[in-house]
Design a protein around this motif. Structure first.
Motif, short mmCIF file in Angstrom:
data_model
loop_
_atom_site.label_atom_id
_atom_site.label_comp_id
_atom_site.label_asym_id
_atom_site.label_seq_id
_atom_site.Cartn_x
_atom_site.Cartn_y
_atom_site.Cartn_z
N MET A 115 -3.43 -1.30 -7.78
CA MET A 115 -2.03 -1.19 -7.42
C MET A 115 -1.73 -2.07 -6.21
SD MET A 115 0.02 2.32 -7.40
CE MET A 115 -0.86 3.16 -6.20
N VAL A 116 -2.57 -1.99 -5.20
CA VAL A 116 -2.34 -2.79 -4.00
C VAL A 116 -2.40 -4.28 -4.33
CG1 VAL A 116 -3.22 -3.36 -1.73
CG2 VAL A 116 -3.17 -0.99 -2.46
N LEU A 117 -3.33 -4.61 -5.23
CA LEU A 117 -3.47 -6.01 -5.63
C LEU A 117 -2.18 -6.52 -6.27
CD1 LEU A 117 -6.08 -7.72 -5.44
CD2 LEU A 117 -6.16 -7.56 -7.93
N PHE A 118 -1.65 -5.72 -7.21
CA PHE A 118 -0.39 -6.11 -7.85
C PHE A 118 0.72 -6.23 -6.81
CE2 PHE A 118 -2.27 -5.20 -11.88
CZ PHE A 118 -1.51 -5.92 -12.78
N GLY A 119 0.77 -5.20 -5.95
CA GLY A 119 1.80 -5.20 -4.92
C GLY A 119 1.69 -6.42 -4.03
N ALA A 120 0.45 -6.77 -3.68
CA ALA A 120 0.24 -7.92 -2.80
C ALA A 120 0.69 -9.20 -3.49
CB ALA A 120 -1.23 -8.01 -2.41
N VAL A 121 0.40 -9.31 -4.79
CA VAL A 121 0.84 -10.51 -5.52
C VAL A 121 2.37 -10.58 -5.51
CG1 VAL A 121 0.98 -11.57 -7.80
CG2 VAL A 121 -1.19 -10.66 -6.97
N LEU A 122 3.02 -9.43 -5.76
CA LEU A 122 4.49 -9.43 -5.73
C LEU A 122 5.00 -9.82 -4.35
CD1 LEU A 122 5.36 -6.23 -7.79
CD2 LEU A 122 5.62 -8.61 -8.45
N MET A 123 4.36 -9.30 -3.30
CA MET A 123 4.80 -9.64 -1.96
C MET A 123 4.61 -11.12 -1.67
SD MET A 123 6.16 -6.98 -0.99
CE MET A 123 6.74 -7.60 0.57
N LEU A 124 3.54 -11.70 -2.23
CA LEU A 124 3.32 -13.13 -2.01
C LEU A 124 4.39 -13.95 -2.72
CD1 LEU A 124 -0.53 -13.64 -2.11
CD2 LEU A 124 1.04 -13.69 -0.17
N THR B 202 0.84 6.00 -15.16
CA THR B 202 0.82 4.78 -14.36
C THR B 202 -0.38 4.81 -13.42
OG1 THR B 202 2.12 5.73 -12.58
CG2 THR B 202 3.33 4.71 -14.39
N LEU B 203 -0.58 3.71 -12.73
CA LEU B 203 -1.68 3.65 -11.77
C LEU B 203 -1.50 4.71 -10.68
CD1 LEU B 203 -1.86 -0.22 -11.52
CD2 LEU B 203 -3.68 1.26 -12.36
N ALA B 204 -0.24 4.91 -10.26
CA ALA B 204 0.01 5.91 -9.20
C ALA B 204 -0.39 7.30 -9.68
CB ALA B 204 1.48 5.88 -8.80
N VAL B 205 -0.11 7.60 -10.94
CA VAL B 205 -0.49 8.90 -11.49
C VAL B 205 -2.01 9.06 -11.46
CG1 VAL B 205 -0.58 10.25 -13.62
CG2 VAL B 205 1.56 9.17 -12.93
N ILE C 145 0.85 -1.20 0.00
CA ILE C 145 0.00 0.00 0.00
C ILE C 145 0.88 1.25 0.00
CG2 ILE C 145 -1.81 1.27 1.21
CD1 ILE C 145 -2.74 -1.23 2.43
N PRO C 146 0.70 2.13 -0.98
CA PRO C 146 1.48 3.36 -0.97
C PRO C 146 1.17 4.17 0.30
CG PRO C 146 0.29 3.11 -3.04
CD PRO C 146 -0.21 2.05 -2.12
N ALA C 147 2.20 4.82 0.83
CA ALA C 147 2.04 5.57 2.08
C ALA C 147 0.93 6.61 1.97
CB ALA C 147 3.36 6.23 2.45
N MET D 13 6.35 0.82 -8.50
CA MET D 13 4.93 0.87 -8.82
C MET D 13 4.23 1.97 -8.02
SD MET D 13 2.32 -2.27 -8.63
CE MET D 13 2.37 -2.22 -6.87
N LYS D 14 4.66 2.15 -6.76
CA LYS D 14 4.02 3.15 -5.91
C LYS D 14 4.54 4.55 -6.18
CE LYS D 14 5.23 1.05 -2.03
NZ LYS D 14 5.35 0.73 -0.60
N GLU D 15 5.68 4.66 -6.84
CA GLU D 15 6.36 5.95 -6.97
C GLU D 15 5.49 6.95 -7.73
OE1 GLU D 15 9.06 9.14 -7.48
OE2 GLU D 15 7.81 8.26 -9.01
N LEU D 16 5.41 8.16 -7.21
CA LEU D 16 4.60 9.16 -7.91
C LEU D 16 5.39 10.37 -8.42
CD1 LEU D 16 1.87 10.26 -8.86
CD2 LEU D 16 1.70 11.38 -6.64
N PRO D 17 6.09 11.11 -7.58
CA PRO D 17 6.59 12.42 -8.04
C PRO D 17 7.51 12.36 -9.26
CG PRO D 17 7.15 12.05 -5.71
CD PRO D 17 6.49 10.82 -6.20
N ALA D 18 8.47 11.46 -9.27
CA ALA D 18 9.37 11.39 -10.42
C ALA D 18 8.62 10.93 -11.66
CB ALA D 18 10.54 10.46 -10.13
N THR D 19 7.72 9.98 -11.47
CA THR D 19 6.93 9.50 -12.60
C THR D 19 6.11 10.63 -13.19
OG1 THR D 19 6.62 7.52 -11.27
CG2 THR D 19 5.35 7.67 -13.31
#
Lengths: 216, 338, 515
Positions: free
Chosen positions: C493-502, C469-472, C76-78, C453-459
Motif C-alpha cells: 500500500m505504501v509503495l502504491f501511495g508513494a508512486v502516486l505521490m511521486l 482491499t489492501l487496507a482490509v 502511509i496510513p495513520a 486506498m488507505k481508507e478502512l472503516p467504510a470499506t
C-alpha cells in the motif's frame, strides 16, 4: 455606428459618471482620458457588457446591446473585441491557439491564413508555436491585439494597453497599433490616463472631468 | 472473487452488476457466510469443506457490530446463510435481534456440549477461548496469584497490565464479575485494577505480554492463544500462564461460534456447514489454527495448548455476557477504566 | 445524505443513556479532543509551514530531493504509522530498551499524556499543510520578497510580515483538512487508547447498541466541522492573490554550517515520518514473506486499484464541477452552502458514515415499500456503487480544496477576454477553465486516490463480496496481532501511495514550469 447614451455609473455610493453620451462613426479612433477613478474604464467595461451601470444605453451597428444600465446581449455575442492592460493571453495555449480562440468556427486553412495575416500585420511572423511567457511584454500586447482583431469585431476596446510597457517601447507601439487600426478600419476606443498618448493615438479625444465628458 | 477478475476491464458495468453477480452465483451448491472471524482463520476450513462436500463457501469478513447492523437492514433480502463471530455477547445480541433460526440436530447435540450452545439452538459455539493470568517468571511468585479479583489487591500496585475496556474480551470478563458478585463489588474490583495499573490499558494482548517481558509490569490478563503465539516465536520467553479462580468460579471462558440466518437462502447448506464445523475433523483444524480449545470434547487440543494442563472453567451461562455487557461498559467508564 | 440522516436522529432520544454519556464521558472527552485538536493544529501548522518555507525560499544542501521526499509520508496510513511508533518507541520498544540498558534511564509509557499521540498525528498529517503552503509560497512573486529584503527586513521579518500572511489561505486550508482527519480518526486513538469524541460515538453504537445516541454524538462532530469550515473561510479573508508567476530562484542561500543544520533538521523529519517506519515494515515483512505472500494479493491489488481509480475519478469530476469559477462575479449562496455540505463528510468517522448510509437507504426502501414499491436494500447493499458513494462523500473535501485552489488562480480577465472573443459558457469551461485547473484536478485526484486506498472503516463495512482491499488485509492481520504479516499488505500500500505521490510531484513540477 456606435452610440452610447445616458450612461451613469455609481461606485458604491459615489456617482463617478453622469449622463455620458458618445457616438462614433465607422473607423473612428477615439481616446478617453481622465484621472484614475474617473470611471473611464467602467464606461468601457459597460460597453463591453462586462459590468452593469446605473443607467445607459448602447447601440452598435443598429443593434441595441444594453438599455437602462442592463445588458440585453451577453459579451460573447456582441462582436466587440477588447485588449486588456495585462494582456490576458491564455497561458496554457501557444500564440497560434490564442489567436485562433475567437475564430474556431473557421476551417483550419482559413484559420491558418488569418493567423498568418495578423502576425504579419503586427510584425511577429513565426511565433505561432511559442507560449506567452516566452514573449516580451510588447510582443504579448501585440499578440493580444491580433487575438482581439481576429474575429473582425465591429468595435475594439483598449483598456490601458500600453501602460505596463517601457516608456521607450510605448511610443513606438502606440504608433504601430494606430497604423494597424487604421489599416483594418475598425472603430476603436482607447482608455488611457496619459493625455499625450491619447492625442498621438486618436482622431478624437474625450476627457472625463467632474463626472462629465468633454470632447475636443 | 470471480466477479472481480473481469471487473477491471468493464469498470462502468461493475457499478451496477456486482450485486446481481452475487445473486447469480447463488445457488444450492454454495453457502454465504458473514464472519467477524478473520479471513486467515476461516479460509482453510472453507476450502476443506468444499473439498469434502462440493459446496462452495462465499464469505465476507467485517466487524461484528457492523455485520449485525447490515444483516438487520438486509432483512429478508439477505444473501447471508450464516453469521460467524467471536464472543458469546455478540452471538447473544445477534440472536436477540432475531437474526438466527433455531437449528437443533443430532449431530450438533452430540458434538458440542450443551453449555456451549444456545438453549433454543439459535447459535452454536465452535471453539472455547480462555482468558487468564499471565505473569513474569522472573518477578512473580505464582503462589501470590489466585483470582482475577485478587489482582485488585494493593500488593499489585504498579505491577498490573490490562487490555483496554473497549475490547469485547474485557467487557465479557467484567460482565462475569457482575454476574458472580454484584455491581458494587464488581465496581470495587475494577477500581482496584485501575489503581494497580502500571500503564494505560493496552490496545492488544501482545502489547501486554511485551510490557511484562520488558519489565513495565509483572502480571496481566490475556487470552491463551496470544500466549501460544508468543511462545511459538520465542520459546524461552520468561512468562507463564496461571489458571485463575481454580478454587472459586473457574477460568473465564468465551466462545467463537456461528448461527444460521433466519432468512438464509440456503438453510440446508448452512446447517450442513455448521454440522461439518462441529465435526472432529473440522474442530481439530478450527481450534489449532488459532490455538484455541475445541468445542467438541472428543477432539484433543493442540499439543502446545494441552501442555498447559487442564483447568476448571467458569460455568456461567454465556448469554450473561451479552445481557450484562452494557452494565459492564458503564461500570468501567464510571470507574475510569480506559 | 449521511449528514442528513445523522441530523434526523435528534428526533429520537434516549434520556438515560444521554445522562450517562454527558456526566461520565463527555466532559473528559471534550477536553481531551480539544487538547488533541489544538496540539495537532499547532504542530502541523508549525512543521508544515516551516518545511514548506525552507524548501521554497532557502537553498540548502540536499534541498532538491528533500523537497519531494517530504511528500512521501502521506502514503502511509495513520494507523500503520501509529503501530510502528508504538512498536519502536513504547516501553518495550527498541529505543527504550536501549535507553534503559545502555544509558540506565528509567522507562516510561509514551501513551501517558497527549504528547506522543499529538506527535504521531503531526508526523502523519503535516504533508497536508506542507503541500498546500509550499504551492502558495511558490506562487509568491519573488520581487515582493526582494522588495522586502531591500527595505532592510531580516529573513524572519520577511517571513512573518510578507510570506506568511500571503500564505494564510493555504495554511488555513491545510489545517482544516488535518483537523477534520484528526476528528474522524479511530485507528490511531484506539492504538494509543486515547479517548476522543469518536471513541464515545463508537461506544454508544458498539456497547449500548444505540444508533440514535451515536448519530446524535456524530452530529455534534459535524457541528464542530461546520465551525472549522467557518473559521477557514474567515482566515482566507477577502484578499485575492492572483499570481501565476513561479520562480525557481531562491531568495536565501544558506550554505556552510547553518545550511547543513537545516538539512539535518529536514532530513530528521523525513527519517522519522517515512524512512524509519518503512524500515520497520520491511524488517517485519521480510520475516513473514514466505508465510503471507500468495496469489490472493493479485486480487487485493486489483480491487484496491479499481476502487481507488473509480472513486478518484468520480470525486474529482464532481469537485471540478463544484469548483468551476462562475461566469458572473458572485456564486449563489445556495451553491456555497451545498458545497460546504458536500465537504463536511470528511469529519465523520468512516464507519459512522457508512452506517448512516445504510440507514438512509433503508429509509428510502421503507418509503418505497410503503407506497407499494419494492425494497431496494438488496440491490444497493453490498454493491460497489454504495461503497463508491461513501468514498466520494468522505473525500470530497480533499479533492475540492485542491481543485478550488487552482480555480482561484484563474484571473477574471481570462474569463472576460474569452467571452469577448465569443466563447460560450461550455467552450469557456472546456478551453479555458479545465486546462487551467488541470494541475489542481490531477493533484486532487491523486490525493483522493491515496486517501481512498488507505481508507478502512467504510470499506470494511460496505464492500461487496470479493472486494477486499489492501487496507482490509492490513487490518485483519494486525487485529489478530499478526503484525509481521500485516507489514506485507502495508508495504504494498505504501509503495502504491508513494508512486502516486511521486506522480503528483512530477505533475506539480511540470505545471509550475508551464505557468
Amino acid at each position: 455606428m456606435l452610440s452610447v447614451n445616458h450612461l451613469s455609473i455609481v461606485y458604491q455610493t459615489t456617482q463617478v459618471l453622469s449622463e455620458f453620451d458618445l457616438s462614433l462613426a465607422t473607423g473612428d479612433i477615439f481616446a478617453l482620458t481622465g484621472d484614475s477613478g474617473s470611471g473611464k474604464s467602467s464606461a468601457l467595461r459597460f460597453i463591453a457588457g462586462l459590468d452593469e451601470a446605473q443607467s445607459g444605453r448602447v447601440i452598435l451597428d443598429g443593434k441595441q446591446l444594453s438599455n437602462n444600465g442592463v445588458h440585453n446581449i451577453a459579451p460573447e455575442l456582441r462582436e466587440i473585441g477588447m485588449v486588456f492592460q495585462d494582456y490576458a493571453l491564455f497561458p496554457h495555449m501557444n500564440i497560434k491557439k490564442n489567436i485562433a480562440f475567437g475564430i474556431h468556427y473557421l476551417s483550419n486553412n482559413k484559420q491558418k491564413a488569418r493567423i498568418e495575416e495578423l502576425l504579419l500585420m503586427i510584425g511577429l511572423e513565426g511565433v505561432e508555436k511559442k507560449y506567452p511567457h516566452q514573449l516580451s511584454g510588447g510582443e504579448q500586447q501585440r499578440v493580444a491585439l491580433a487575438r482581439a482583431l481576429a474575429p473582425s469585431p465591429k468595435l475594439l476596446l483598449l483598456d490601458e494597453p500600453f501602460s505596463s510597457l517601457d516608456k521607450s517601447l510605448q511610443e513606438q507601439l502606440v504608433l504601430q497599433v494606430r497604423d494597424i487600426l487604421k489599416k483594418t478600419n475598425v472603430t476603436s476606443i482607447l482608455v488611457t490616463h496619459d493625455k499625450r498618448e491619447a492625442t498621438i493615438f486618436a482622431d478624437k479625444v474625450g476627457m472625463i472631468e467632474n463626472k462629465q465628458l468633454t470632447i475636443n | 472473487m470471480n466477479i472481480k477478475t473481469w471487473a477491471p476491464s468493464t469498470l462502468a458495468l461493475a457499478l451496477t452488476v456486482s450485486s446481481i453477480g452475487i445473486a447469480q452465483a447463488k445457488s444450492e451448491d454454495s453457502v454465504t457466510v458473514y464472519s467477524s472471524r478473520k479471513e486467515h482463520l476461516i479460509k482453510p476450513l472453507f476450502v476443506s469443506f468444499t473439498k469434502d462436500t462440493g459446496i462452495k463457501v462465499m464469505y465476507l469478513t467485517g466487524k461484528s457490530g457492523a455485520l449485525i447492523e447490515r444483516l438487520k437492514l438486509e432483512g429478508k433480502n439477505t444473501k447471508a446463510d450464516m453469521f460467524m463471530t467471536v464472543d458469546a455477547g455478540n452471538l447473544w445480541y445477534a440472536a436477540t435481534q432475531g437474526l438466527f433460526q433455531a437449528v437443533q440436530t443430532q449431530t450438533l447435540e452430540s458434538n458440542i456440549p450443551s453449555h456451549l450452545r444456545d438453549p433454543k439452538g439459535l447459535w452454536t459455539g465452535l471453539s472455547v477461548r480462555a482468558r487468564t493470568i499471565v505473569y513474569s517468571t522472573e518477578r512473580v511468585n505464582p503462589t501470590d496469584l489466585s483470582t482475577y479479583e485478587n489482582l485488585a489487591d494493593s500488593k499489585w500496585a504498579g505491577r498490573l497490565c490490562l487490555r483496554t475496556s473497549k475490547k469485547i474480551y474485557t467487557k465479557s470478563l467484567v460482565a462475569s464479575m457482575i454476574y458472580h458478585h454484584s455491581k458494587n463489588r464488581a465496581g470495587d474490583i475494577i477500581s482496584g485494577w485501575v489503581n494497580n495499573l502500571a500503564a494505560i490499558p493496552n490496545a492488544k494482548d501482545s502489547h501486554i505480554m511485551n510490557a511484562i517481558v520488558s519489565g513495565q509490569c509483572d502480571v496481566g490478563l490475556v487470552n491463551t492463544y496470544y500466549f501460544a503465539r508468543l511462545i511459538a516465536q520465542n520459546p524461552n520467553v520468561p512468562l507463564k500462564l496461571f489458571w485463575a479462580n481454580q478454587d472459586t468460579t473457574g477460568v473465564h471462558v468465551n466462545v467463537s461460534g456461528a448461527g444460521v440466518i433466519k432468512y438464509a437462502p440456503n438453510t440446508k447448506g448452512a446447517i450442513k456447514l455448521l454440522e461439518w464445523l462441529s465435526s472432529a475433523k473440522a474442530q481439530a483444524i478450527y481450534a489449532s489454527l488459532n490455538k484455541e480449545y475445541p468445542a467438541n470434547q472428543n477432539v484433543a487440543s493442540d499439543e502446545v495448548v494441552s501442555s498447559w494442563g487442564l483447568f476448571k472453567q467458569d460455568k456461567m451461562n454465556l448469554a450473561q455476557t451479552g445481557i450484562l455487557q452494557a452494565d459492564a461498559v458503564k461500570l468501567m467508564q464510571i470507574k475510569g477504566y480506559r | 445524505m449521511p449528514i442528513f440522516v445523522v441530523a434526523l436522529s435528534w428526533l429520537f432520544t434516549e434520556r438515560e443513556l444521554w445522562a450517562h454519556f454527558s456526566t461520565v464521558l463527555l466532559p473528559n472527552l471534550i477536553s481531551a479532543t480539544m487538547v488533541l485538536l489544538i496540539g495537532v493544529g499547532l504542530g502541523v501548522t508549525l512543521l508544515g509551514t516551516l518545511l514548506a518555507y525552507l524548501v521554497v525560499m532557502v537553498e540548502f544542501p540536499g534541498r532538491r530531493w528533500l523537497e519531494w521526499a517530504l511528500f512521501l509520508p502521506f502514503a502511509i496510513p495513520a494507523y500503520v504509522l501509529a503501530f510502528v511508533y508504538l512498536g519502536v518507541f513504547d516501553y518495550s520498544g527498541y529505543v527504550q530498551v536501549w535507553m534503559r540498558e545502555v544509558l540506565g534511564l528509567p522507562g516510561f509509557d509514551i501513551r501517558t499524556g497527549p504528547w506522543a499521540i499529538i506527535l504521531t498525528f503531526v508526523l502523519v498529517f503535516y504533508p497536508y499543510v506542507y503541500m498546500m503552503v509550499r504551492a502558495s509560497f511558490k506562487r509568491q512573486k519573488i520581487n515582493i520578497i526582494e522588495a522586502g529584503q531591500l527595505l532592510g527586513a531580516s529573513p524572519l521579518r520577511v517571513f512573518f510580515k510578507i510570506s506568511l500572511p500571503m500564505a494564510r489561505p493555504a495554511v488555513a486550508a491545510g489545517l482544516l483538512v488535518t483537523l477534520m482527519e484528526t476528528l474522524a480518526d479511530f485507528g490511531v486513538v484506539s492504538l494509543f487508547n486515547f479517548d476522543t469524541f469518536t471513541t464515545a460515538i463508537y461506544s454508544a453504537w458498539g456497547d449500548f447498541r444505540s444508533i440514535e445516541v451515536a448519530a446524535q454524538l456524530a452530529s455534534l462532530l459535524v457541528l464542530v466541522a461546520f465551525f472549522l469550515i467557518f473559521f477557514e473561510k474567515k482566515a482566507r479573508g477577502q484578499a485575492k492573490y492572483y499570481s501565476n508567476d513561479v520562480s525557481n530562484k531562491k531568495p536565501y542561500y544558506v550554505l556552510g554550517f547553518v545550511g547543513w543544520l537545516i538539512s539535518l533538521f529536514v532530513f530528521c523529519v523525513f527519517m522519522l515520518s517515512f524512512a524509519m517506519p518503512m524500515l520497520q515494515l520491511i524488517i517485519w515483512g521480510w520475516a513473514s514473506m514466505g508465510e503471507e505472500w500468495s496469489v490472493k494479493y493479485v486480487d487485493l491489488i486489483i480491487s484496491t486499484s479499481v476502487l481507488t481509480t473509480l472513486a478518484a475519478l468520480i470525486t474529482v469530476s464532481i469537485a471540478t464541477i463544484l469548483a468551476l469559477p462562475s461566469r458572473c462575479k458572485r456564486n449563489s449562496p445556495w451553491l456555497k452552502s451545498l458545497i460546504s455540505m458536500a465537504t463536511l463528510g470528511y469529519a465523520l468517522p468512516g464507519s459512522i458514515m457508512a452506517v448512516g448510509l445504510l440507514y438512509g437507504i433503508n429509509q428510502v426502501s421503507a418509503i418505497s415499500v410503503y407506497f407499494g414499491g419494492q425494497s431496494i436494500n438488496h440491490i444497493i447493499f453490498g454493491s460497489i456503487a454504495l461503497l463508491l458513494f461513501a468514498y466520494v462523500s468522505r473525500f470530497m473535501a480533499i479533492g475540492y480544496s485542491s481543485i478550488k485552489a487552482s480555480a482561484e488562480q484563474i484571473k477574471p480577465v481570462f474569463t472576460q477576454s474569452a467571452r469577448l472573443l465569443g466563447a460560450s459558457y461550455l467552450r469557456l469551461i472546456w478551453k479555458i477553465y479545465l486546462p487551467m485547473m488541470m494541475p489542481g484536478v490531477l493533484a486532487g485526484g491523486l490525493l483522493v486516490a491515496v486517501d481512498v486506498m488507505k481508507e478502512l472503516p467504510a470499506t470494511y463495512l460496505l464492500r461487496p463480496f470479493g472486494w477486499d482491499t489492501l487496507a482490509v488485509q492490513v487490518y485483519e492481520l494486525s487485529a489478530e496481532g499478526l503484525f509481521e504479516r500485516a507489514a506485507i499488505p502495508a508495504l504494498i500500500m505504501v509503495l502504491f501511495g508513494a508512486v502516486l505521490m511521486l506522480i503528483f510531484q512530477l505533475l506539480d513540477q511540470k505545471s509550475s514550469k508551464n505557468l
